[in-house]
Design an enzyme around this catalytic site. Structure first.
Site, PDB file in Angstrom:
ATOM      1  N   LYS A 188       0.857  -1.187   0.000  1.00 23.05           N
ATOM      2  CA  LYS A 188       0.000   0.000   0.000  1.00 23.05           C
ATOM      3  C   LYS A 188       0.892   1.236   0.000  1.00 23.05           C
ATOM      4  O   LYS A 188       1.489   1.599   1.012  1.00 23.05           O
ATOM      5  CB  LYS A 188      -0.926   0.053   1.220  1.00 23.05           C
ATOM      6  CG  LYS A 188      -2.032   1.074   0.983  1.00 23.05           C
ATOM      7  CD  LYS A 188      -2.591   1.697   2.234  1.00 23.05           C
ATOM      8  CE  LYS A 188      -1.794   2.845   2.754  1.00 23.05           C
ATOM      9  NZ  LYS A 188      -1.734   4.043   1.899  1.00 23.05           N
ATOM     10  N   GLU A 263      10.493   1.629  10.091  1.00 29.02           N
ATOM     11  CA  GLU A 263      11.455   2.707   9.816  1.00 29.02           C
ATOM     12  C   GLU A 263      10.701   4.006   9.944  1.00 29.02           C
ATOM     13  O   GLU A 263       9.840   4.328   9.120  1.00 29.02           O
ATOM     14  CB  GLU A 263      12.052   2.535   8.438  1.00 29.02           C
ATOM     15  CG  GLU A 263      12.981   1.362   8.468  1.00 29.02           C
ATOM     16  CD  GLU A 263      13.800   1.224   7.234  1.00 29.02           C
ATOM     17  OE1 GLU A 263      13.573   1.960   6.278  1.00 29.02           O
ATOM     18  OE2 GLU A 263      14.668   0.346   7.254  1.00 29.02           O
ATOM     19  N   CYS A 297      13.977  11.176   5.822  1.00 35.56           N
ATOM     20  CA  CYS A 297      14.001  10.680   7.202  1.00 35.56           C
ATOM     21  C   CYS A 297      15.372  10.862   7.839  1.00 35.56           C
ATOM     22  O   CYS A 297      15.477  11.093   9.032  1.00 35.56           O
ATOM     23  CB  CYS A 297      13.584   9.221   7.249  1.00 35.56           C
ATOM     24  SG  CYS A 297      14.623   8.179   6.221  1.00 35.56           S
ATOM     25  N   GLU A 396       9.987  16.380  14.681  1.00 38.02           N
ATOM     26  CA  GLU A 396      10.336  16.207  13.272  1.00 38.02           C
ATOM     27  C   GLU A 396       9.441  17.123  12.426  1.00 38.02           C
ATOM     28  O   GLU A 396       8.224  16.982  12.421  1.00 38.02           O
ATOM     29  CB  GLU A 396      10.128  14.753  12.838  1.00 38.02           C
ATOM     30  CG  GLU A 396      10.594  14.516  11.419  1.00 38.02           C
ATOM     31  CD  GLU A 396      10.277  13.110  10.905  1.00 38.02           C
ATOM     32  OE1 GLU A 396       9.147  12.630  11.123  1.00 38.02           O
ATOM     33  OE2 GLU A 396      11.148  12.507  10.255  1.00 38.02           O
TER      34      GLU A 396
HETATM   35  P1  NAD Z   1       2.655   8.297   7.540  1.00 38.94           P
HETATM   36  O1  NAD Z   1       2.990   7.481   8.738  1.00 38.94           O
HETATM   37  O2  NAD Z   1       1.603   9.322   7.653  1.00 38.94           O
HETATM   38  O3  NAD Z   1       2.193   7.353   6.337  1.00 38.94           O
HETATM   39  C1  NAD Z   1       3.011   6.310   5.849  1.00 38.94           C
HETATM   40  C2  NAD Z   1       2.127   5.244   5.241  1.00 38.94           C
HETATM   41  O4  NAD Z   1       1.341   4.667   6.275  1.00 38.94           O
HETATM   42  C3  NAD Z   1       1.137   5.770   4.194  1.00 38.94           C
HETATM   43  O5  NAD Z   1       1.028   4.808   3.159  1.00 38.94           O
HETATM   44  C4  NAD Z   1      -0.151   5.871   4.984  1.00 38.94           C
HETATM   45  O6  NAD Z   1      -1.297   5.760   4.188  1.00 38.94           O
HETATM   46  C5  NAD Z   1      -0.017   4.673   5.910  1.00 38.94           C
HETATM   47  N1  NAD Z   1      -0.818   4.748   7.143  1.00 38.94           N
HETATM   48  C6  NAD Z   1      -1.215   5.849   7.820  1.00 38.94           C
HETATM   49  N2  NAD Z   1      -1.946   5.496   8.910  1.00 38.94           N
HETATM   50  C7  NAD Z   1      -1.981   4.136   8.919  1.00 38.94           C
HETATM   51  C8  NAD Z   1      -2.570   3.167   9.780  1.00 38.94           C
HETATM   52  N3  NAD Z   1      -3.261   3.523  10.868  1.00 38.94           N
HETATM   53  N4  NAD Z   1      -2.415   1.866   9.494  1.00 38.94           N
HETATM   54  C9  NAD Z   1      -1.691   1.458   8.416  1.00 38.94           C
HETATM   55  N5  NAD Z   1      -1.144   2.337   7.547  1.00 38.94           N
HETATM   56  C10 NAD Z   1      -1.263   3.650   7.803  1.00 38.94           C
HETATM   57  O7  NAD Z   1       4.029   8.907   7.032  1.00 38.94           O
HETATM   58  P2  NAD Z   1       4.217   9.944   5.845  1.00 38.94           P
HETATM   59  O8  NAD Z   1       3.713  11.264   6.302  1.00 38.94           O
HETATM   60  O9  NAD Z   1       3.694   9.327   4.594  1.00 38.94           O
HETATM   61  O10 NAD Z   1       5.812   9.971   5.704  1.00 38.94           O
HETATM   62  C11 NAD Z   1       6.646  10.803   6.434  1.00 38.94           C
HETATM   63  C12 NAD Z   1       7.264  10.064   7.589  1.00 38.94           C
HETATM   64  O11 NAD Z   1       7.960   8.923   7.119  1.00 38.94           O
HETATM   65  C13 NAD Z   1       8.282  10.890   8.342  1.00 38.94           C
HETATM   66  O12 NAD Z   1       8.089  10.736   9.714  1.00 38.94           O
HETATM   67  C14 NAD Z   1       9.608  10.273   7.921  1.00 38.94           C
HETATM   68  O13 NAD Z   1      10.658  10.448   8.822  1.00 38.94           O
HETATM   69  C15 NAD Z   1       9.230   8.851   7.759  1.00 38.94           C
HETATM   70  N6  NAD Z   1      10.201   8.148   6.920  1.00 38.94           N
HETATM   71  C16 NAD Z   1      11.063   7.294   7.532  1.00 38.94           C
HETATM   72  C17 NAD Z   1      12.027   6.630   6.777  1.00 38.94           C
HETATM   73  C18 NAD Z   1      13.025   5.713   7.435  1.00 38.94           C
HETATM   74  O14 NAD Z   1      13.684   4.961   6.728  1.00 38.94           O
HETATM   75  N7  NAD Z   1      13.170   5.736   8.739  1.00 38.94           N
HETATM   76  C19 NAD Z   1      12.103   6.843   5.397  1.00 38.94           C
HETATM   77  C20 NAD Z   1      11.205   7.740   4.817  1.00 38.94           C
HETATM   78  C21 NAD Z   1      10.245   8.382   5.601  1.00 38.94           C
END
Ligand code: NAD
Length: 502
Positions: A188, A263, A297, A396
């Site tokens: 997803k 992650e 990230c 963040e």
């Molecule tokens: P997010 O957590 O809002 O969403 C990530 C994914 O999770 C999306 O596909 C979203 O639809 C899904 N999601 C949201 N709520 C969910 C739930 N309750 N159950 C299952 N899936 C759910 O994150 P974002 O805003 O898309 O991305 C930014 C974040 O990602 C930042 O915090 C960034 O640091 C992190 N990030 C981390 C890494 C790493 O390797 N550590 C890499 C890239 C981004």
């Protein structure tokens, strides 16, 4: 915003997909009947199209497809999996420009960084393709009376859930090892930048991946993502995203005892000591926070500068930030593009008030930037004289926003660097070898780079501690997550067995 690459990208998202992007389930395109969710173009604010939020029936059929395909894919010899995954890499390479264009269009990422990102996705596939034949290898652990040996087997159908910042690369990072291990996948992607994930699924099928092995469902996190992580037939969840979403997924998956790999977010420090190569340090500092529009990230969002060089180093950093070229992501000269979505722009912009209320000084930027385009542009921003307790130093922001914090000595630097809930990466600039080793050991983070920016080597472990994650990606660590280890103990027939009930 009339760059020819933009027109190419619009053409790539073929008309039916652009109107409404459904799902790819069991090798077939499914239009979908769920709610439509708008996808915006970050650079223009225009609606690019919609994605369907998968209905429960659609999600169930994707999981059923992954479940049905699992025995066949798990039993496929490793060298055959290797061949197919190399073919995926070949096709990614041949379509790298097209993928990069789509990434610029729906994620707003700049061409100068994206032109290589798809190729890195291909490298991920090649790296794990080569390891597919040995993925199930184990260890021999003999004792005096038994020969113990271990083997590994794929865990089952898995969920891969990815964020919007660099969607293609991050998808390959998870999907390549899962497939190499013999798992089947329901992916997803993020609802804000869904198009390149669809390209990946199509490429994988073109490369000969059997139907059902990789399924792509679209939708919102709180509906489709939640249902996927609760599904009893999904054995593990590989998730990249925000820390609070990781907590939610852990709760959602607890009933069915899901294995999770997270992650998550970061608030990574870059520590600059006064004995460092300050020119190289400055290049790395600017690159690590303002590239990828600050939506990275591992960005070094906290700049810790030794007091003795604080004013001079800060002045140079401010000058560089003020000269960053913000604008059309398709223009190769652009260094910083727009933020992903109006909601994210609002979040990043809200820190102006937070930071000034807490007493931080705006040294550069700090405002919306409508002059850069109609989309979600925000000035590259630098807050100075930040105290570690301020929210701008703790939370963040995930945008082009840097917080500069002075420190006195090594102990002060370590204390300030560790004083956050996160622990993904740490960057350290010094020419004192002993100090580099001491500080590396003391920093609470999963990854440390000394005198370097984030340069990734695929065999090394990638991941964070504290609120930045659970588990590691890369090398064999990925297989450890996607596979179950079994121990077999073979008796030599010489040990005594306790006799009961005589
Ligand atoms: P997010 O957590 O809002 O969403 C990530 C994914 O999770 C999306 O596909 C979203 O639809 C899904 N999601 C949201 N709520 C969910 C739930 N309750 N159950 C299952 N899936 C759910 O994150 P974002 O805003 O898309 O991305 C930014 C974040 O990602 C930042 O915090 C960034 O640091 C992190 N990030 C981390 C890494 C790493 O390797 N550590 C890499 C890239 C981004």
């Amino acid at each position: 915003m009339a760059h020819p690459r933009r027109s190419n990208a619009l053409n790539t998202i073929s008309a039916h997909q652009r109107d409404t992007l459904g799902h790819l389930i069991n090798g077939k395109s499914v239009a979908g009947e769920g709610e439509k969710v708008d996808v915006f173009e970050p650079a223009t604010g225009e609606v690019l199209g919609q994605v369907r939020d998968a209905t429960r029936a659609e999600l169930n059929s994707a999981v059923a497809a992954a479940k049905n395909a699992f025995p066949g894919w798990a039993a496929t010899p490793g060298d055959k999996r290797k061949k197919i995954l190399h073919k995926v890499a070949d096709l990614i390479e041949s379509r790298a420009e097209q993928i990069a264009e789509v990434e610029c269009l729906d994620a707003g990422q700049c061409w100068r960084f994206m032109s290589k990102a798809a190729l890195r996705g291909a490298e991920n596939f090649r790296f794990f393709a080569d390891r597919a034949p040995s993925a199930s290898d184990g260890q021999a652990l003999p004792s005096s009376d038994h020969l113990n040996f271990t083997t590994r087997a794929p865990i089952g159908p898995v969920a891969v859930i990815t964020p919007w910042n660099t969607p293609f690369m991050l998808s390959t990072w998870k999907i390549a090892p899962a497939l190499a291990a013999g798992c089947t996948v329901v992916h997803k992607p993020a609802e804000w930048s869904p198009y390149s994930a669809r390209l990946l699924a199509e490429i994988a099928h073109e490369a000969g991946l059997p139907a059902g092995v990789l399924n792509s469902v679209n939708g919102l996190g709180e509906t489709t993502g939640k249902a996927l992580t609760e599904h009893p037939d999904i054995k593990a969840v590989a998730f990249v995203g925000e820390s609070k979403t990781g907590s939610a997924i852990m709760r959602q998956g607890s009933e069915t005892l899901k294995r999770v790999h997270f992650e998550l977010g970061g608030k990574n420090p870059v520590i600059v000591f006064d004995d460092a190569d300050l020119d190289r340090a400055l290049d790395a500092v600017i690159f690590m926070i303002y590239s990828l529009n600050g939506q990275r990230c591992t960005s070094s969002s906290r700049l810790l500068i030794q007091r003795s060089i604080y004013d001079a180093f800060l002045a140079k950093a401010i000058a560089r930030v003020q000269k960053l070229k913000v604008g059309d992501p398709f223009d190769p000269a652009t260094e910083v593009g727009p933020l992903i979505h109006p909601r994210h722009l609002q979040k990043v912009a809200s820190y102006e008030l937070v930071a000034s209320r807490d007493g931080a000084r705006v040294a550069a930027g700090g405002r919306l930037m409508p002059e850069a385009g109609k989309g979600y542009f925000y000035q590259p921003t630098l807050y100075a004289d930040v105290e570690p307790s301020m929210r701008i130093a703790q939370e963040e922001v995930f945008g082009p926003v840097l917080a500069a914090i002075p420190f006195t000595d090594e102990a002060d630097a370590i204390r300030k660097a560790n004083d956050v809930p996160y622990g993904l990466a740490g960057y350290l600039w010094t020419n004192d070898l002993g100090r580099s080793l001491r500080v590396s050991q003391a920093l609470e983070a999963g990854m440390i780079w000394v005198n370097s920016e984030n340069v990734r080597h695929l065999p090394t472990p990638f991941g964070g501690v504290k609120a930045s994650g659970i588990g590691r990606d890369g090398g064999d660590w990925s297989f450890e997550f996607f596979m179950e280890t079994k121990n077999v103990a073979l008796a030599y027939g010489s040990h005594s067995i306790q006799r009961m009930g005589l």
